[in-house]
Design an enzyme around this catalytic site. Structure first.
Site, mmCIF file in Angstrom:
data_model
loop_
_atom_site.group_PDB
_atom_site.id
_atom_site.type_symbol
_atom_site.label_atom_id
_atom_site.label_comp_id
_atom_site.label_asym_id
_atom_site.label_seq_id
_atom_site.Cartn_x
_atom_site.Cartn_y
_atom_site.Cartn_z
ATOM 1 N N HIS A 1 41.515 46.105 48.233
ATOM 2 C CA HIS A 1 41.033 47.488 48.209
ATOM 3 C C HIS A 1 42.158 48.486 48.459
ATOM 4 C CE1 HIS A 1 37.367 45.142 49.039
ATOM 5 N NE2 HIS A 1 36.744 46.091 48.360
ATOM 6 N N GLU B 1 33.932 43.700 34.906
ATOM 7 C CA GLU B 1 34.820 44.795 34.495
ATOM 8 C C GLU B 1 35.201 44.708 33.025
ATOM 9 O OE1 GLU B 1 35.072 43.161 37.318
ATOM 10 O OE2 GLU B 1 34.703 44.763 38.774
#
Lengths: 327, 403
Positions: free
Chosen positions: A129, A60
């Site tokens: 998540h 990322e």
């Protein structure tokens, strides 16, 4: 006008912007051939090719860093973080570089980058998540954070984010992706970033919220309307910087304000909204400012009853709204 | 022994109600925890409802084939042992209210919004009944009071009874007791006279045309409508029209600001027996001569039969007083608090008047205005009175149609 889902509005906005401007390109994990884990970039790889829809390594920090560099030399990158939870390795790039560059370079450089990320729970996704990460970025001047609630807003605001000259974090609620549908015009329109939207007019109480919770509040408001309680629902749409004017206007009108977020309560975006109201509306308040939010627990648990306990829902919102109305 | 309530369980994610198709137990039956007690049908499943407790079925609340919402009590069970249940109910009540509040009576606690509104409109909060939690006065309570018309009535309605003063009485003197209404009127008068700096103005109006016009329609109107079309209706109409043009007159003093009222609600004075009532002709500017005449007639009837409602007497923004009906030709009215002015319509009398150097016999009337000099001044009142005069002097079928 076509009725499409929240996620289809994301794809539509991306496609239109890529068709409009050659400089717009997408990068992220599995965004290319696969079309994204949620299919937000579905079909774009086939239409625009691998040079404009880039599959990246699982890094990322690199996704954000590459996008920032490209933006500074004239490109319009739209970077995708597969889940907002995974934005953490990129925080240094986003805050220290993207958010600062215009100020640091005395206006010589700027960074027109959009970082999209699905956030939020209620999909049995467990800790990594389900998180809401907006509060981490919501005190960094130089950044803008957009969190739309409807497909119409998604399209207009994502297009505005891509055209914005500065970095925009665009958080999409993953539970809204397929559960929320709405009318979206085919034409090219943009909505102003930094402007809240009154989704429902009312006089008795004000609910201020954003993202999926807007729908919970609207559902609860319809139920309460049958009991004669008329609630105003304000959708912040942009959580940083906040639309002070709309917040103050609505809070002053009803004097009873409920702030709803799925995020943990302390230090949330709603804490700032509460502070704005406290600073500006003291003599119009008829009840304590209420915050309805997630508990002070690190993240959403996996076990279903525990997830339900943590997650916001229409019943929780309705109850808090009724309590406030009766106060 | 404790009585426990069994509630309709949530049988599936999106299920909100269910129908009990069959009871498997009857009052008096002993059940163990988890024993099925009823069959239930939802839009998703048919299932058994298990007993939540061990004990004896006490009462069955839900009928067969009756739709019950999730959470509704369906029956009660008498159980043994109380300790466990106590803890449970405690937990329930803990999560019950979202807003923490001090327990008990909240009637004397005011929010900033309530205090601000009450100060702006000079409302005595101790006289307001609260509808919030614990009797708290809410912003909506105060707003409802303001919208209902004359909030200032509230405190005035309960005047401190004046101290009895010793007056020497001789034989033959009569002592007249003062009732609540008189007491209120007295307190109101004192308050107004002391608080409001009154100023006065009088103009004379030639209403010869109006008299001629009204006389010409008087009989047909009475025949058609069943009541009289009085001069007063024309005066109210003219005033309402002029108020629309001079909103400064339709105003109220409010301490640090002036409130200009949008609606034109004309208070009128009606004497019935020895009492004086001041009902209100609402939205007078919207009404025709007939509409006003009818309303005045209705209000007078109500006043005489003692059936005026609070609604009828509240909300006035300007007063027109028909002093002429007692033969008065000049008077100085006390303003109807908190309005800014009162207009006294005196008797219409025939008087010699000089027009174009010739003496003519004309119908003349004096209009006397008392004004709150904090809100109004001579200039604006002079213009207003001129306008009323113009409207009345030009009264005819064209300018002031009855219908």
């Amino acid at each position: 006008m076509a009725v499409i889902s929240y996620i289809e509005a994301v794809t539509m906005a991306l496609r239109e912007e890529m068709e409009r401007d050659q400089n717009v390109f997408i990068l992220g994990e599995d965004v290319g051939k696969k079309g994204g884990v949620f299919k937000a970039t579905d079909g774009l790889y086939a239409q625009f090719g691998e040079d404009r829809v880039l599959d990246t390594p699982l890094a990322e920090s690199a996704i954000a860093g590459v996008a920032i560099g490209a933006a500074m030399v004239g490109k319009r990158p739209v970077a995708e973080m597969q889940f907002a939870d995974f934005i953490m390795p990129a925080v240094n790039q986003i805050i220290s570089e993207a958010a600062r560059i215009r100020y640091r370079s005395n206006n010589d450089w700027h960074c027109p980058i959009v970082i999209r990320a699905p956030y939020g729970g209620g999909i049995h996704g467990a800790l990594y998540h389900s998180q809401s990460v907006e509060a981490i970025f919501a005190n960094q001047p130089g950044l803008k954070i957009v969190m739309p609630s409807t497909p119409y807003d998604v399209k207009g605001l994502l297009k505005a984010a891509i055209r914005d000259e500065d970095p925009v974090l665009f958080f999409e609620h993953k539970k809204a992706y397929r559960s929320i549908k709405g009318e979206v015009p085919d034409d090219d329109y943009v909505l102003p970033i930094g402007k809240a939207d009154v989704k429902r007019k009312g006089e008795d109480i004000t609910v201020i919220t954003y993202g999926l919770c807007v729908h919970f509040a609207l559902q609860a408001a319809e139920k309460l309307a049958q009991e004669g309680i008329n609630a105003e629902v304000v959708d912040l749409r942009t959580v940083y910087p906040l639309d002070k004017e709309t917040i103050i206007e609505s809070a002053s009108k009803t004097g009873k304000v409920l702030l709803v977020t799925e995020d943990n309560k302390e230090g949330s975006v709603m804490s700032e909204v509460a502070a704005i109201i406290a600073e500006h509306c003291l003599f119009d308040l008829d009840a304590p400012i209420g915050r309805l939010a997630g508990p002070e627990v690190p993240a959403m648990p996996y076990a279903l009853p525990m997830e339900k306990y943590f997650m916001m829902n229409p019943e929780k919102v309705e109850k808090a709204m009724r309590d406030l109305a009766e106060f | 022994m404790t009585i426990q309530q069994v509630k309709m369980p949530k049988l599936g994610e999106s299920v909100t109600e269910g129908t009990i198709t069959k009871w498997l137990v009857a009052p008096g039956d002993h059940v163990n925890k988890y024993d099925p007690i009823a069959e239930v049908l939802t839009d998703k499943v048919t299932a058994d409802i298990p007993s939540s407790f061990t004990g004896v079925i006490k009462e069955i609340w839900a009928n067969e084939d009756e739709k019950m919402a999730v959470g509704d009590v369906i029956c009660t069970i008498e159980t043994e042992g109380a300790a466990e249940t106590k803890e449970k109910t405690k937990e329930k009540t803990k999560e019950k209210t979202f807003f923490e509040k001090a327990p008990g009576d909240q009637s004397g606690r005011y929010s900033p919004a309530v205090l601000k509104l009450s100060q702006l409109h000079q409302i005595d909060l101790s006289a307001v009944k609260g509808t919030g939690k614990g009797g708290r006065v809410t912003r909506k309570d105060v707003q409802a009071l303001i919208e209902s018309g004359n909030p200032q009535l509230q405190p005035v309605l309960m005047p401190a009874a004046e101290k009895s003063q010793n007056r020497q009485t001789d034989s033959g003197d009569i002592i007249v007791p003062i009732d609540g209404i008189k007491q209120t009127v007295a307190a109101n008068m004192v308050k107004t006279k002391q608080e409001v700096p009154h100023a006065w103005m009088m103009i004379e109006v030639d209403v010869t045309n109006l008299v001629r016009y009204r006389d010409s329609i008087k009989d047909t109107f009475k025949k058609a409508e069943g009541y009289n079309v009085t001069y007063f209706a024309f005066f109210v109409k003219a005033v309402a029209r002029a108020l629309k043009e001079f909103p400064e007159m339709n105003a109220m003093w409010a301490g640090d600001h002036i409130v200009r009222k949008k609606d034109i609600h004309i208070s009128i004075a009606i004497a019935a027996d020895d009492k004086l009532f001041v009902p209100v002709v609402k939205q007078a500017d919207d009404k025709s001569i007939k509409g006003i005449a009818k309303e005045v007639n209705d209000l007078a009837k109500k006043a005489r039969s003692g059936t005026l409602t609070t609604e009828d007497v509240s909300g006035g923004t300007f007063t027109v007083n028909n002093t002429g009906s007692f033969g008065s030709v000049q008077s100085m009215g006390i303003i109807n608090y908190p309005q800014a002015a009162i207009l006294q319509v005196e008797s219409i009398v025939k008087r010699p008047v000089i027009i174009d150097g010739m003496i003519a016999v004309r119908d003349m009337v004096n209009l006397c205005l008392s004004l709150d000099h904090r809100v109004l001044d001579g200039l604006i009142c002079g213009r207003f009175m001129q306008r009323v005069k113009e409207l009345l002097e030009s009264a005819s079928e064209e300018t002031m149609p009855v219908y």
